[in-house]
Design a protein around this motif. Structure first.
Motif, PDB file in Angstrom:
ATOM      1  N   GLU A 163       0.463  -1.180  -0.200  1.00 33.35           N
ATOM      2  CA  GLU A 163       0.270  -0.050  -0.180  1.00 33.35           C
ATOM      3  C   GLU A 163       0.817   1.196   0.251  1.00 33.35           C
ATOM      4  O   GLU A 163       2.201   1.433   0.543  1.00 33.35           O
ATOM      5  CB  GLU A 163      -0.727  -0.410   1.079  1.00 33.35           C
ATOM      6  CG  GLU A 163      -1.913   1.601   1.404  1.00 33.35           C
ATOM      7  CD  GLU A 163      -2.311   0.748   2.844  1.00 33.35           C
ATOM      8  OE1 GLU A 163      -3.810   1.549   2.789  1.00 33.35           O
ATOM      9  OE2 GLU A 163      -2.294   0.817   3.630  1.00 33.35           O
ATOM     10  N   ALA A 164       0.318   2.884  -1.096  1.00 31.91           N
ATOM     11  CA  ALA A 164       1.282   4.293  -0.676  1.00 31.91           C
ATOM     12  C   ALA A 164      -0.153   4.721  -0.419  1.00 31.91           C
ATOM     13  O   ALA A 164      -1.289   4.463  -0.182  1.00 31.91           O
ATOM     14  CB  ALA A 164       1.350   3.722  -1.480  1.00 31.91           C
ATOM     15  N   PHE A 165       0.119   5.860   0.689  1.00 33.52           N
ATOM     16  CA  PHE A 165      -0.963   6.549   0.844  1.00 33.52           C
ATOM     17  C   PHE A 165      -0.393   8.147   0.226  1.00 33.52           C
ATOM     18  O   PHE A 165       0.184   8.535  -0.272  1.00 33.52           O
ATOM     19  CB  PHE A 165      -0.132   7.465   1.877  1.00 33.52           C
ATOM     20  CG  PHE A 165      -0.767   5.832   3.341  1.00 33.52           C
ATOM     21  CD1 PHE A 165      -1.802   5.670   3.523  1.00 33.52           C
ATOM     22  CD2 PHE A 165       0.348   5.082   4.326  1.00 33.52           C
ATOM     23  CE1 PHE A 165      -1.682   5.045   4.956  1.00 33.52           C
ATOM     24  CE2 PHE A 165      -0.066   3.657   3.965  1.00 33.52           C
ATOM     25  CZ  PHE A 165      -1.170   3.900   5.317  1.00 33.52           C
ATOM     26  N   ALA A 166      -2.161   8.103  -0.720  1.00 34.00           N
ATOM     27  CA  ALA A 166      -1.948   9.318  -1.407  1.00 34.00           C
ATOM     28  C   ALA A 166      -1.731  10.795  -0.318  1.00 34.00           C
ATOM     29  O   ALA A 166      -0.970  11.547  -0.976  1.00 34.00           O
ATOM     30  CB  ALA A 166      -3.597   9.390  -1.970  1.00 34.00           C
ATOM     31  N   ASP A 167      -1.906  10.521   0.840  1.00 31.99           N
ATOM     32  CA  ASP A 167      -2.044  12.105   1.629  1.00 31.99           C
ATOM     33  C   ASP A 167      -0.881  12.501   2.219  1.00 31.99           C
ATOM     34  O   ASP A 167      -1.140  12.775   3.205  1.00 31.99           O
ATOM     35  CB  ASP A 167      -3.283  12.751   1.637  1.00 31.99           C
ATOM     36  CG  ASP A 167      -4.048  11.068   2.407  1.00 31.99           C
ATOM     37  OD1 ASP A 167      -3.240  10.131   2.832  1.00 31.99           O
ATOM     38  OD2 ASP A 167      -5.214  10.971   2.472  1.00 31.99           O
ATOM     39  N   ARG A 168      -0.151  11.551   2.598  1.00 33.23           N
ATOM     40  CA  ARG A 168       1.279  11.605   3.438  1.00 33.23           C
ATOM     41  C   ARG A 168       2.397  11.340   3.302  1.00 33.23           C
ATOM     42  O   ARG A 168       2.590  11.176   2.283  1.00 33.23           O
ATOM     43  CB  ARG A 168       1.201  10.348   4.229  1.00 33.23           C
ATOM     44  CG  ARG A 168      -0.122   9.981   5.363  1.00 33.23           C
ATOM     45  CD  ARG A 168      -0.169  11.044   6.721  1.00 33.23           C
ATOM     46  NE  ARG A 168       0.724  10.783   7.297  1.00 33.23           N
ATOM     47  CZ  ARG A 168       1.589   9.527   8.402  1.00 33.23           C
ATOM     48  NH1 ARG A 168       0.189   9.338   8.681  1.00 33.23           N
ATOM     49  NH2 ARG A 168       1.834  10.201   8.574  1.00 33.23           N
TER      50      ARG A 168
END
Length: 254
Positions: A163-168
């Motif tokens: 998973e990657a975080f769009a907003d972090r």
């Protein structure tokens, strides 16, 4: 090409409301639904499961520490045996509400401080892996690429999803910048959407210090409690679609 888009949902509690679950469910393909330990109550969680089932959004259990006051964002030194049982309890509770809605839990994603702890904390990572394996070894698990949690889960025969975080913001080592640090949370929908496209294409993104890093991901997360979360999710979905990348859940209904 395709990629999953997930969001943390079901995080309201009683009269305290957080996020727009229904609007986000019209955009995302997977829903990380709280399980009552860090957020959510039975009324909220059942409603989210019903809405997800109607829209064909895959339901995942977002398990965390027993920390309603701290929203699950405070590390707790809990024994492995206790953590195993806490995680089983949370998956089972949400699975019951999902089944009443005509669906079931398809994957597990740790929340907040637990998510960050099991990047390196071996005892707790093993405990969460064991809980998932005991409850249902067919469940997929979602986590940070390169984390001990995903490494141990894969060794245990579980299906791992990166998973990657769009907003972090990320550190140069590929871990999340702690929320207490300036710049840890991104707010521009346009900037976030562009970063997501780069991640989906396998291109580098800048870490918080400007260092270029590559984040390999099968799923992108938009936090439901981020300001303008719905607009962010819509911008991400549109940007990916315009580039020929389809949104598709990594787990499937059976």
């Amino acid at each position: 090409m395709h990629i999953d888009l997930n969001s943390d949902l079901g995080e309201s509690f009683g009269r305290w409301e957080l996020g727009d679950d229904e609007a986000l469910l019209s955009v995302v393909t997977s829903a990380n639904v709280a399980c009552g330990f860090h957020a959510g109550d039975p009324l909220v969680l059942r409603r989210v499961c019903e809405q997800a089932a109607r829209r064909g959004v895959v339901i995942g259990a977002q398990v965390g520490y027993r920390d309603l006051v701290g929203f699950g964002r405070r590390f707790i030194e809990v024994s492995p045996d206790e953590l195993v049982n806490d995680v089983i309890y949370q998956i089972g509770a949400l699975d019951a509400l999902a089944r009443v809605a005509g669906e079931r839990v398809r994957y597990v994603k740790p929340h907040g401080a637990l998510y960050n702890a099991i990047v390196h904390h071996e005892d707790q990572a093993r405990a969460v892996v064991e809980a998932v394996r005991l409850y249902d070894p067919d469940l997929a698990v979602l986590g940070l690429p390169g984390s001990l949690w995903l490494t141990l889960a894969e060794k245990a025969g579980l299906r791992v999803v990166r998973e990657a975080f769009a907003d972090r913001a990320y550190t140069p080592e590929g871990t999340l910048v702690p929320r207490r640090h300036p710049g840890a949370v991104l707010h521009s929908p346009e900037e976030i959407a562009e970063r997501c496209l780069r991640i989906a294409n396998g291109d580098p993104i800048p870490a918080i210090d400007g260092t270029p890093i590559r984040i390999t991901a099968d799923s992108l997360c938009v936090h439901g409690d981020t300001p303008d979360a719905v607009r962010v999710a819509e911008q991400v979905a549109q940007r990916l679609s315009n580039a020929g990348i389809n949104l598709k859940a990594f787990a499937h209904h059976r």
